[in-house]
Design a protein around this motif. Structure first.
Motif: not given
Length: 442
Positions: A125-128, A131-137, A174-189
């Protein structure tokens, strides 16, 4: 005479032959370079459905008639070149030929760029841009959180990433598990990393462990609740870390485009936008550039004052701003959008005469709710937006191709006029004929 003509032709051919050889020599590298980009992108068929869950794919689903697809295709070729040699295969699918692939992948618009990893599908869903596409991949090809094991690696990350997140401490709790969950959710960005305190202390300042920080624009900012996460409710930690990552994944003064505007609105902040107009070469007039820089200076000098409530940004396409305010304003201008209610605010001052102090007063009036909001998301505003977008679309069509616009709308209007004419005026002619016949009979 025939012999003489043949000889002349032979001499001409002998003169042209070296020229053709020179053209071939110089044109070959250019042709090779152009074909090399296309050669990296695999042209996929319906057999792709049998293998897409094997390995990792970056795929563009397109239609040959789509103008956006044609503009994206050379960029996609450059992306394929950049990713060559990695375990990411780059391909494209003609959805007009292989409709079953489009149906299986639930393609609703062209072009749709998707990263496929096993059975997981992620829509880009980012700019085409390349650089943005390579970073995304690269982000999507690895795990949600990547480990940093050498101090010099952080220097490399600072040089290659505008923004990245870092977890410091033991990878448990708890902090590590929450950080990892946020990383999974926002890995695209965004990029997410983890390291030890010894390595992190050589680059960042932190007082407590565990620590979570974001590095952007040569500065780092700490997540405030990391060291007390064990004392808080798990759901509260999850909510706050997700919100913090969602807010911090943008630069201090990003450029808003039609591709990232929805993501920026998810911050649920007031969006302070300096609207200027870029030309075809992405150049901005000097007076508009000075206005944009003045607005940027406000947030850079007063980040602590505004960061929690306001997200500053700029637009190079005024039509995006006009779609929000349902009006056209000359550039440059300043608007503030409430990303929660879709209401907006426009300062009374003339933009070119605004000062940083005037912006402070304007933003303070919004914060204390003394400013008058405009627009919103009511039914009346939605109806106005439909008419505004239709009008804007027609004007854009007319400016782009007035002849085609005339044909598209002129022919139906002409046929409709003939039909109406035959319906209403035909009865008049029949009535007149009947009156004439009646007079003759008398």
């Amino acid at each position: 005479m025939l012999w003489h003509t043949t000889k002349s032709n032979g001499q001409s051919a002998s003169l042209w032959k070296p020229l053709f050889m020179l053209l071939t020599i110089f044109a070959t590298p250019l042709t090779y370079a152009a074909n090399a980009e296309a050669a990296r992108v695999l042209e996929l068929s319906d057999r792709f459905l049998e293998v897409y869950n094997q390995g990792q794919w970056l795929v563009m689903f397109y239609a040959p008639w789509c103008g956006y697809c044609k503009r994206t295709e050379p960029i996609f070729g450059q992306v394929a070149q950049e990713l060559h040699g990695l375990n990411i295969r780059v391909g494209k699918v003609d959805c007009t030929r292989f409709t079953n692939v489009a149906r299986e992948m639930q393609i609703r618009a062209y072009p749709t760029i998707m990263f496929l990893k096993g059975n997981a599908k992620y829509v880009y869903n980012g700019d085409r841009t390349k650089e943005d596409l390579v970073d995304y991949a690269l982000r999507m090809s690895g795990p949600p959180v990547q480990m940093v094991t050498r101090p010099e690696s952080i220097d490399m990350l600072k040089g290659s990433h505008t923004i990245f997140f870092m977890y410091v401490g033991d990878q448990q709790g708890v902090m590590w598990e929450s950080y990892y969950a946020a990383a999974e959710n926002y890995q695209q960005y965004g990029f997410f990393y983890a390291t030890t305190p010894d390595i992190a202390s050589q680059h960042f300042e932190f007082e407590h462990l565990p620590a979570v920080l974001v590095y952007k624009e040569e500065l780092h900012h700490l997540y405030p609740y990391a060291h007390v996460a064990h004392e808080m409710d798990v759901s509260a930690i999850n909510d706050t870390i997700h919100h913090w990552v969602n807010v911090e994944r943008f630069t201090t003064f990003p450029k808003i485009t039609r591709f990232n505007i929805k993501q920026i609105l998810l911050t649920k902040k007031f969006l302070v936008v300096a609207v200027v107009e870029e030309d075809k070469l992405n150049q901005v007039a000097t007076h508009e550039l000075e206005f944009r820089d003045m607005v940027e200076g406000v947030i850079r000098k007063h980040r602590d004052r505004y960061h929690d409530t306001f997200q500053f940004a700029w637009m190079g396409d005024p039509s995006l701003a006009h779609s929000f305010i349902l009006d056209t304003l000359p550039t440059p201008h300043l608007i503030v959008i409430n990303s929660t209610t879709e209401q907006h605010y426009i300062p009374d001052d003339e933009p070119l005469k605004m000062t940083p102090q005037a912006i402070h007063v304007f933003l303070e009036s919004i914060h204390n709710e003394s400013a008058t909001p405009l627009g919103g998301d009511t039914y009346l505003v939605r109806i106005r937006r439909v008419f505004f977008e239709a009008k804007k679309g027609l004007l854009d069509m007319w400016k782009g191709n007035p002849v085609l616009t005339t044909v598209i709308f002129g022919l139906p209007c002409g046929f409709l006029s003939l039909i109406l004419y035959s319906i209403f005026c035909g009865d008049c002619f029949v009535a007149n004929d009947e009156d004439d016949d009646h007079e003759k009979t008398e």
